[in-house]
Motif scaffolding. Structure first.
Motif, PDB file in Angstrom:
ATOM      1  N   SER A  77      43.208  13.470  58.148  1.00 55.79           N
ATOM      2  CA  SER A  77      41.742  13.758  58.237  1.00 55.79           C
ATOM      3  C   SER A  77      41.383  15.459  57.805  1.00 55.79           C
ATOM      4  N   SER A  78      40.739  14.768  56.737  1.00 59.73           N
ATOM      5  CA  SER A  78      40.587  16.802  56.026  1.00 59.73           C
ATOM      6  C   SER A  78      39.098  17.419  56.966  1.00 59.73           C
ATOM      7  N   GLY A  79      38.128  16.600  57.596  1.00 65.88           N
ATOM      8  CA  GLY A  79      37.379  17.383  57.931  1.00 65.88           C
ATOM      9  C   GLY A  79      36.399  17.853  56.894  1.00 65.88           C
ATOM     10  N   ILE A  80      35.542  18.521  58.051  1.00 64.59           N
ATOM     11  CA  ILE A  80      34.800  19.550  56.591  1.00 64.59           C
ATOM     12  C   ILE A  80      34.705  19.408  55.288  1.00 64.59           C
ATOM     13  N   SER A  81      34.269  19.162  54.399  1.00 69.44           N
ATOM     14  CA  SER A  81      34.051  19.189  53.394  1.00 69.44           C
ATOM     15  C   SER A  81      34.027  20.467  52.365  1.00 69.44           C
ATOM     16  N   PHE A  82      34.172  21.621  51.607  1.00 65.06           N
ATOM     17  CA  PHE A  82      33.867  22.561  51.191  1.00 65.06           C
ATOM     18  C   PHE A  82      33.641  22.538  49.368  1.00 65.06           C
ATOM     19  N   GLU A  83      33.288  23.272  48.709  1.00 65.45           N
ATOM     20  CA  GLU A  83      32.870  23.629  47.773  1.00 65.45           C
ATOM     21  C   GLU A  83      34.763  24.463  46.837  1.00 65.45           C
TER      22      GLU A  83
ATOM     23  N   ALA B 191      29.974  26.394  60.658  1.00 68.26           N
ATOM     24  CA  ALA B 191      31.371  26.034  60.182  1.00 68.26           C
ATOM     25  C   ALA B 191      30.864  26.738  57.904  1.00 68.26           C
ATOM     26  N   TYR B 192      29.814  26.617  57.717  1.00 67.00           N
ATOM     27  CA  TYR B 192      29.892  27.003  56.536  1.00 67.00           C
ATOM     28  C   TYR B 192      29.109  28.492  56.060  1.00 67.00           C
ATOM     29  N   ASP B 193      29.102  28.546  57.490  1.00 61.67           N
ATOM     30  CA  ASP B 193      28.428  30.354  57.746  1.00 61.67           C
ATOM     31  C   ASP B 193      29.635  30.849  57.829  1.00 61.67           C
ATOM     32  N   VAL B 194      30.469  30.322  58.606  1.00 58.95           N
ATOM     33  CA  VAL B 194      31.573  31.102  58.577  1.00 58.95           C
ATOM     34  C   VAL B 194      32.206  31.153  57.575  1.00 58.95           C
ATOM     35  N   ILE B 195      32.806  29.931  57.522  1.00 59.24           N
ATOM     36  CA  ILE B 195      34.109  29.869  56.064  1.00 59.24           C
ATOM     37  C   ILE B 195      33.227  29.269  55.224  1.00 59.24           C
ATOM     38  N   HIS B 196      32.905  30.401  54.402  1.00 60.14           N
ATOM     39  CA  HIS B 196      32.035  31.221  52.810  1.00 60.14           C
ATOM     40  C   HIS B 196      33.205  30.481  51.708  1.00 60.14           C
ATOM     41  N   PRO B 197      32.695  31.582  50.816  1.00 57.03           N
ATOM     42  CA  PRO B 197      33.804  31.505  49.535  1.00 57.03           C
ATOM     43  C   PRO B 197      34.673  32.428  49.601  1.00 57.03           C
ATOM     44  N   ARG B 198      34.035  33.784  49.951  1.00 54.47           N
ATOM     45  CA  ARG B 198      35.531  34.834  50.706  1.00 54.47           C
ATOM     46  C   ARG B 198      36.679  34.250  51.973  1.00 54.47           C
ATOM     47  N   GLN B 199      35.720  33.920  52.729  1.00 55.58           N
ATOM     48  CA  GLN B 199      36.607  34.389  54.047  1.00 55.58           C
ATOM     49  C   GLN B 199      37.849  32.688  53.914  1.00 55.58           C
ATOM     50  N   MET B 200      36.995  31.436  52.601  1.00 55.11           N
ATOM     51  CA  MET B 200      38.334  30.384  52.173  1.00 55.11           C
ATOM     52  C   MET B 200      39.324  31.396  51.056  1.00 55.11           C
ATOM     53  N   GLU B 201      39.078  32.593  50.606  1.00 56.19           N
ATOM     54  CA  GLU B 201      40.077  33.514  49.699  1.00 56.19           C
ATOM     55  C   GLU B 201      40.389  33.768  51.127  1.00 56.19           C
ATOM     56  N   PHE B 202      40.578  33.933  51.523  1.00 60.32           N
ATOM     57  CA  PHE B 202      40.915  35.066  52.951  1.00 60.32           C
ATOM     58  C   PHE B 202      41.925  34.048  53.067  1.00 60.32           C
TER      59      PHE B 202
ATOM     60  N   GLU C 103      37.822  22.726  45.694  1.00 57.67           N
ATOM     61  CA  GLU C 103      38.746  22.142  46.322  1.00 57.67           C
ATOM     62  C   GLU C 103      40.052  22.026  46.470  1.00 57.67           C
ATOM     63  N   ASP C 104      40.936  22.859  46.387  1.00 54.12           N
ATOM     64  CA  ASP C 104      41.914  24.139  46.486  1.00 54.12           C
ATOM     65  C   ASP C 104      42.538  24.142  48.022  1.00 54.12           C
ATOM     66  N   PHE C 105      40.754  24.902  48.537  1.00 57.02           N
ATOM     67  CA  PHE C 105      40.378  25.118  50.107  1.00 57.02           C
ATOM     68  C   PHE C 105      40.534  23.387  50.263  1.00 57.02           C
ATOM     69  N   ASN C 106      40.103  22.939  50.261  1.00 56.88           N
ATOM     70  CA  ASN C 106      40.574  21.496  50.400  1.00 56.88           C
ATOM     71  C   ASN C 106      41.499  20.948  51.246  1.00 56.88           C
ATOM     72  N   ARG C 107      42.156  20.566  50.173  1.00 58.82           N
ATOM     73  CA  ARG C 107      43.293  20.628  49.792  1.00 58.82           C
ATOM     74  C   ARG C 107      44.233  21.112  50.866  1.00 58.82           C
TER      75      ARG C 107
END
Length: 414
Positions: free
Chosen positions: A319-325, A343-354, A327-331
């Motif tokens: 199960s992939s859970g919440i979808s973010f903008e 979740a969207y506030d905490v897992i923002h683009p810079r947090q995804m990169e981290f 696709e690399d992160f979602n995979r």
């Protein structure tokens, strides 16, 4: 008398003879220590090494001090020689006391290998020592100040009698591996040489490097605010351990924090499960037996300064859970949350990169705790997840902390 019985008797007499010889030699050895005014302790308490935190001390969860010799050199400088073991090393260590607590310093001569677990910066070796030496420190300027001509002269003198010198500073102790502890006639001059190095260090202008006194308790290398507890079964009532089974207990409990990061508790949880197995043999007879299996799991939790909505971060599964903008992160990741906006506030683009650059063990925020699933209970994994979480929390925007009731982020960006 049969040949077998004869062999047993001969073997028994041989073992008895060996034991008597060992006992006589041991008593002579202990007598030679007492004649010098030294004390032999067969089962030293942990207080003997509680002030020490640099390798071989301060490493691992299974630490075992054994035979110990304590006394003073001819100039009255206290010393101890002790047998010590942990999961990755075992041997003898000798040390004398310095007049001040100083930063860690590592000096090796000859073909000596670095000690297990040491993390230090190698610096240029003073010309007085010559080739074949290595010097490691955390602060290069400290090595310059401590390695005076007098100190180098004493180091060189000691190394001439002990090829492969492996020396360090651990607080107010000057520590060397592999002392000649089997013979008091060799150990005494060895300690005098070590004391001469200590006297030269005491004479060096090092007051600006004096370290604060620490509470005498078992700590961990380069983590002065970690400390060993051992067992604390009250944790079973307040932590999300596996509840099934019976015979629940804890071991290897440590608490602490790193700098301004959140405080943590880490331990191993043990429990048992019991089942009944029934089998029937070829003649139709049925037998029943009880089978008990032993289980364990590593627990690692960090306490937050405020309660947060539930959030789970892990590698993507079925199960992939919440979808973010991204696709690399979602995979790569599966994010689940009680509150999608949080979740969207905490897992923002810079947090995804981290997260993609620093993939963590899976973890979840539960009220005011963050619980990791590290897979095993180890010193390096606790340290790694502590560093990771501090950076992850620093990446949470300030407005999120304010929405949770805090005036600002408790974990500013480094």
């Amino acid at each position: 008398m049969s040949i077998f019985a004869w062999c047993l008797m001969v073997m028994g007499l041989g073992a008895l003879t060996w034991f008597v010889v060992w006992l006589v030699r041991r008593e002579r050895y202990l007598k030679s220590l007492r004649e010098r005014g030294w004390t032999f302790v067969g089962s030293p308490v942990f207080a003997a090494v509680a002030r020490l935190s640099n390798p071989p001390f301060g490493i691992g969860f299974t630490r075992s001090p054994d035979d110990q010799i304590i006394g003073a050199t001819s100039q009255g400088r206290p010393f101890q020689v002790i047998e010590y073991r942990h999961e990755h090393w075992g041997g003898w260590v000798g040390m004398v006391t310095l007049s001040r607590r100083l930063p860690e310093l590592w000096i090796t001569g000859g073909q000596t290998q670095p000690r297990y677990g040491v993390m230090a910066t190698m610096v240029p070796v003073p010309a007085q020592l010559g080739a074949g030496w290595t010097v490691g420190v955390q602060e290069p300027a400290f090595a310059t100040d401590v390695l005076t001509a007098q100190v180098c002269e004493q180091l060189y003198a000691m190394a001439s009698g002990q090829p492969g010198l492996n020396l360090s500073i651990d607080g107010d102790q000057l520590v060397v591996l592999d002392p000649p502890r089997k013979d008091a006639e060799l150990l005494a001059p060895w300690l005098e040489q070590l004391a001469a190095i200590a006297a030269a260090i005491d004479a060096a202008p090092l007051d600006r490097w004096v370290q604060p006194e620490h509470e005498a308790r078992l700590t961990f290398y380069q983590h002065p605010d970690w400390y060993w507890i051992g067992e604390d079964d009250l944790l079973l009532q307040t932590t999300p351990v596996t509840r099934s089974g019976h015979g629940h207990s804890t071991s290897e409990v440590i608490r602490g924090r790193d700098g301004d990061g959140p405080p943590f508790v880490a331990f191993t949880h043990h429990w048992k499960t019991t089942r009944t197995e029934t089998s029937t043999d070829s003649e139709g007879r049925t037998t029943t037996r009880t089978v008990t299996e032993h289980h364990s799991e590593a627990m690692l939790g960090f306490q937050l300064p405020v309660r947060m909505p539930w959030l789970q971060v892990g590698r993507r599964g079925l199960s992939s859970g919440i979808s973010f903008e991204s696709e690399d992160f979602n995979r790569q990741f599966g994010i689940f949350a009680q509150d999608k906006k949080f979740a969207y506030d905490v897992i923002h683009p810079r947090q995804m990169e981290f997260l993609m650059a620093n993939p963590p063990s899976s973890f979840q925020i539960v009220d005011d705790w963050v619980w990791f699933n590290p897979g095993e209970h180890s010193h390096p994994l606790v340290a790694h997840n502590s560093r990771f979480l501090r950076a992850f929390l620093a990446g949470i925007p300030r407005f999120v902390w304010r929405n949770l009731g805090l005036p600002d982020s408790p974990y500013p960006q480094a």
